[in-house]
Design a protein around this motif. Structure first.
Motif, PDB file in Angstrom:
ATOM      1  N   ASP A 178       0.787  -1.104  -0.097  1.00  0.00           N
ATOM      2  CA  ASP A 178      -0.039  -0.089  -0.005  1.00  0.00           C
ATOM      3  C   ASP A 178       0.874   1.214   0.113  1.00  0.00           C
ATOM      4  N   SER A 179       1.802   1.095   0.776  1.00  0.00           N
ATOM      5  CA  SER A 179       2.819   2.289   0.866  1.00  0.00           C
ATOM      6  C   SER A 179       3.645   2.638  -0.617  1.00  0.00           C
ATOM      7  N   MET A 180       3.870   1.462  -1.393  1.00  0.00           N
ATOM      8  CA  MET A 180       4.498   1.679  -2.634  1.00  0.00           C
ATOM      9  C   MET A 180       3.431   2.250  -3.702  1.00  0.00           C
ATOM     10  N   LEU A 181       2.230   1.666  -3.620  1.00  0.00           N
ATOM     11  CA  LEU A 181       1.047   2.214  -4.471  1.00  0.00           C
ATOM     12  C   LEU A 181       0.601   3.761  -4.389  1.00  0.00           C
ATOM     13  N   ASN A 182       1.213   4.105  -3.099  1.00  0.00           N
ATOM     14  CA  ASN A 182       0.628   5.594  -3.049  1.00  0.00           C
ATOM     15  C   ASN A 182       1.862   6.321  -2.695  1.00  0.00           C
ATOM     16  N   ASN A 183       3.095   5.889  -3.186  1.00  0.00           N
ATOM     17  CA  ASN A 183       4.453   6.698  -2.839  1.00  0.00           C
ATOM     18  C   ASN A 183       4.164   7.772  -4.055  1.00  0.00           C
ATOM     19  N   PRO A 184       4.418   8.825  -3.712  1.00  0.00           N
ATOM     20  CA  PRO A 184       4.416   9.966  -4.580  1.00  0.00           C
ATOM     21  C   PRO A 184       5.221  10.075  -5.770  1.00  0.00           C
ATOM     22  N   GLU A 198       0.768   1.384 -12.513  1.00  0.00           N
ATOM     23  CA  GLU A 198       1.839   0.948 -13.432  1.00  0.00           C
ATOM     24  C   GLU A 198       2.986   1.541 -13.607  1.00  0.00           C
ATOM     25  N   ASP A 199       3.074   2.457 -13.222  1.00  0.00           N
ATOM     26  CA  ASP A 199       4.469   3.085 -12.962  1.00  0.00           C
ATOM     27  C   ASP A 199       5.168   2.648 -11.810  1.00  0.00           C
ATOM     28  N   VAL A 200       4.561   2.289 -10.856  1.00  0.00           N
ATOM     29  CA  VAL A 200       5.135   1.586  -9.605  1.00  0.00           C
ATOM     30  C   VAL A 200       5.848   0.110 -10.195  1.00  0.00           C
ATOM     31  N   LEU A 201       4.917  -0.625 -10.691  1.00  0.00           N
ATOM     32  CA  LEU A 201       5.610  -1.902 -11.369  1.00  0.00           C
ATOM     33  C   LEU A 201       6.405  -1.799 -12.407  1.00  0.00           C
ATOM     34  N   LYS A 202       6.503  -0.835 -13.035  1.00  0.00           N
ATOM     35  CA  LYS A 202       7.413  -0.549 -14.384  1.00  0.00           C
ATOM     36  C   LYS A 202       8.713  -0.392 -13.854  1.00  0.00           C
ATOM     37  N   ASN A 203       8.676   0.604 -12.765  1.00  0.00           N
ATOM     38  CA  ASN A 203      10.338   1.172 -12.424  1.00  0.00           C
ATOM     39  C   ASN A 203      10.482   0.883 -11.058  1.00  0.00           C
ATOM     40  N   CYS A 204       9.977  -0.195 -10.304  1.00  0.00           N
ATOM     41  CA  CYS A 204      10.421  -0.732  -9.008  1.00  0.00           C
ATOM     42  C   CYS A 204      11.474  -1.723  -9.273  1.00  0.00           C
ATOM     43  N   SER A 205      12.021  -2.155  -8.153  1.00  0.00           N
ATOM     44  CA  SER A 205      13.089  -3.326  -8.271  1.00  0.00           C
ATOM     45  C   SER A 205      12.371  -4.627  -8.613  1.00  0.00           C
ATOM     46  N   GLU A 206      13.221  -5.673  -8.760  1.00  0.00           N
ATOM     47  CA  GLU A 206      12.472  -6.912  -9.163  1.00  0.00           C
ATOM     48  C   GLU A 206      11.905  -7.481  -7.992  1.00  0.00           C
ATOM     49  N   SER A 207      12.740  -7.386  -6.837  1.00  0.00           N
ATOM     50  CA  SER A 207      12.313  -7.710  -5.454  1.00  0.00           C
ATOM     51  C   SER A 207      10.997  -7.196  -5.219  1.00  0.00           C
ATOM     52  N   THR A 208      10.808  -5.818  -5.306  1.00  0.00           N
ATOM     53  CA  THR A 208       9.661  -5.277  -4.852  1.00  0.00           C
ATOM     54  C   THR A 208       8.550  -5.687  -5.797  1.00  0.00           C
ATOM     55  N   ARG A 209       8.938  -5.858  -7.078  1.00  0.00           N
ATOM     56  CA  ARG A 209       7.703  -6.147  -7.948  1.00  0.00           C
ATOM     57  C   ARG A 209       7.156  -7.637  -7.739  1.00  0.00           C
ATOM     58  N   PHE A 210       8.081  -8.466  -7.090  1.00  0.00           N
ATOM     59  CA  PHE A 210       7.595  -9.720  -6.958  1.00  0.00           C
ATOM     60  C   PHE A 210       6.867  -9.658  -5.582  1.00  0.00           C
ATOM     61  N   ILE A 211       7.360  -8.915  -4.658  1.00  0.00           N
ATOM     62  CA  ILE A 211       6.460  -8.738  -3.263  1.00  0.00           C
ATOM     63  C   ILE A 211       5.151  -8.054  -3.721  1.00  0.00           C
ATOM     64  N   ILE A 212       5.034  -7.232  -4.424  1.00  0.00           N
ATOM     65  CA  ILE A 212       3.559  -6.512  -4.869  1.00  0.00           C
ATOM     66  C   ILE A 212       2.734  -7.690  -5.327  1.00  0.00           C
ATOM     67  N   LYS A 213       3.391  -8.344  -6.445  1.00  0.00           N
ATOM     68  CA  LYS A 213       2.583  -9.501  -7.094  1.00  0.00           C
ATOM     69  C   LYS A 213       2.102 -10.467  -6.247  1.00  0.00           C
ATOM     70  N   THR A 214       3.093 -10.821  -5.355  1.00  0.00           N
ATOM     71  CA  THR A 214       2.792 -12.064  -4.446  1.00  0.00           C
ATOM     72  C   THR A 214       1.839 -11.753  -3.454  1.00  0.00           C
TER      73      THR A 214
END
Length: 475
Positions: A193-199, A205-221
């Motif tokens: 939630d904090s990542m999705l609302n990060n200013p 879409e921008d979060v998933l496109k530009n975050c690290s691979e580990s963060t992307r994995f955590i978000i999707k999981t």
């Protein structure tokens, strides 16, 4: 083993975690040729499954200045970390590709909470497979208490904390799927939630496109756990609006780059296409709405059916060429191609079983309802395509579709279908971890209740709650 037998009684506070000093960390004199693990890294666990193979790929920096301080693993945890990477991680996320080892190892190095949680899961696995040298319940409880206390004092959570939360959810899944898993899923969810609302980002879409691979994995999981948890909790998925933004497009699985690009697709992580993830979330939302309207005495059945049919026609009808082409998935090894094939099979199973879930919401838990009969048959036809003669493949599929097996098992009165599902679960009985035994027990309780000729229809969630207060996580 019960789902909570390894937990400390009462969850009392343990001694505070003491950060390791540099002398407590392994510091190989020549990291260019030596691992940051202790000699235990090459220990041969003779009692472990023969088909378990150690991870491949650059887990450890290939070349580091011998005198440079780098994040290391505390010596006393090196064998647990090794066991996690070589024996646990391959069965924790069965559909992930090999890149998971790299970022998971980095998190183990840099985050004490992620490392402690992984060691908790590792010690639990050792206990489950009864490794004589490491089946130490005191060690397991000590590590769990430490990470539990560490996470409970946080006001906000880091990426490592979120991964720790997911590891602890896995620990409940490994020991049956019941217990306080929601507490630790909530930790991961707060981080997401904090990542999705990060200013810094303009949207999911921008979060998933530009975050690290580990963060992307955590978000999707976390999103996937959120969706499947809603099936048993009958709550609105926490990130429903995000799923609608990401996955709710008319072109959601053919030409839309938000679906076909690996950064946005749920298929490479969980074996389920975006629009089917959204469908399951929407069905849970509809189930929650139905129950709230019934309590208020104002349920409109025509409106319920209209909303349900809309979900089915938008997201659950078979679509030709629905899977992204291989070139869209990037360079693939033979092993990656095999994983891609498993994902396609799991996706077919999820789509068919989501239709079963939908029609239980619309029509109730009636196994003779034509739409439920059709959905169960379609799901079982897909499950019959699982190559049970190839254990490495069948394990990856069967253990990824627990939701489908459970809901179809609970909604069939066909004894041939029941027998097939039981035999399918028996193919995995050699594994000593997981929630398949709980799923089997739940199905058999539902069958016994229905076959007795009483209490029709039999609501499988009610049976689940009656047998044990803790909800079963169908992941």
């Amino acid at each position: 083993m019960s789902s909570t037998s390894w937990l400390p009684n009462g969850g009392g506070a343990a001694s505070a975690y003491q950060p390791a000093t540099s002398s407590q960390y392994l510091a190989p004199p020549n990291p260019a040729v030596e691992s940051s693990f202790s000699p235990l890294y090459s220990t041969n666990y003779a009692d472990e499954p023969e088909d378990s193979t150690p991870p491949t790929g650059p887990l450890i920096p290939a070349s580091v200045n011998g005198y440079e301080m780098i994040p290391m693993i505390p010596y006393e945890q090196t064998d647990l970390v090794h066991h996690y990477l070589s024996q646990v991680l391959p069965i924790q996320y069965l559909l992930a590709d090999s890149s998971i080892y790299n970022f998971m190892f980095k998190l183990l190095q840099t985050s004490p909470s992620a490392r402690d949680a992984a060691c908790t899961l590792s010690a639990l696995h050792m206990q489950c497979v009864r490794l004589p040298s490491r089946s130490n319940n005191n060690e397991l409880v000590t590590i769990f208490r430490r990470v539990q206390e560490s996470l409970s004092t946080r006001r906000s959570y880091t990426e490592g904390d979120a991964m720790a939360g997911l590891h602890l959810v896995s620990s409940f899944l490994f020991s049956g799927g019941r217990g306080s898993w929601a507490t630790y899923l909530n930790i991961a969810s707060q981080y997401v939630d904090s990542m999705l609302n990060n200013p810094r980002f303009y949207g999911p879409e921008d979060v998933l496109k530009n975050c690290s691979e580990s963060t992307r994995f955590i978000i999707k999981t976390t999103m996937w756990f959120d969706v499947l948890a809603s099936v048993t909790t009958l709550q609105i998925p926490r990130f429903l609006e995000t799923y609608r933004l990401l996955f709710g497009r008319n072109t959601a699985y053919i030409d839309d780059p938000v679906s076909t690009a690996p950064e946005f697709s749920m298929l490479p992580v969980m074996g389920c296409e975006n629009h089917i993830v959204l469908a399951i979330a929407e069905i849970s939302n509809l189930a929650h709405w139905k129950e709230s309207q019934k309590r208020r005495g104002c349920l409109s059945v025509p409106q319920l059916v209209e909303r349900g049919i809309d979900i089915e026609q938008k997201y659950l009808l078979p679509v030709q060429n629905a899977y992204p082409p291989p070139e869209a998935q990037g360079p693939m090894t033979a092993a990656d191609a095999e994983v891609a094939a498993r994902r396609r099979l799991t996706n077919d199973i999820f789509r068919a079983s989501a239709r079963v879930y939908l029609h239980t919401v619309l029509s109730g838990d009636y196994p003779l309802c034509p739409e439920i009969v059709s959905g169960v048959t379609e799901t079982i036809d897909a499950l019959r395509r699982v190559p049970t003669h190839l254990p490495s493949v069948s394990r990856g599929v069967v253990r990824s579709v627990v939701f489908a097996i459970c809901i179809c098992g609970c909604l069939t009165d066909d004894h041939r279908q029941r027998s097939f599902l039981l035999k399918l679960l028996e193919t995995q009985q050699g594994d000593s971890v997981g929630n398949l035994s709980e799923v089997r027990a739940l199905m058999e309780q539902v069958w016994a209740r229905r076959d007795s000729g009483q209490d029709r229809p039999v609501n499988w969630r009610d049976v689940m709650r009656e047998s044990q207060r803790d909800l079963l996580l169908l992941v």
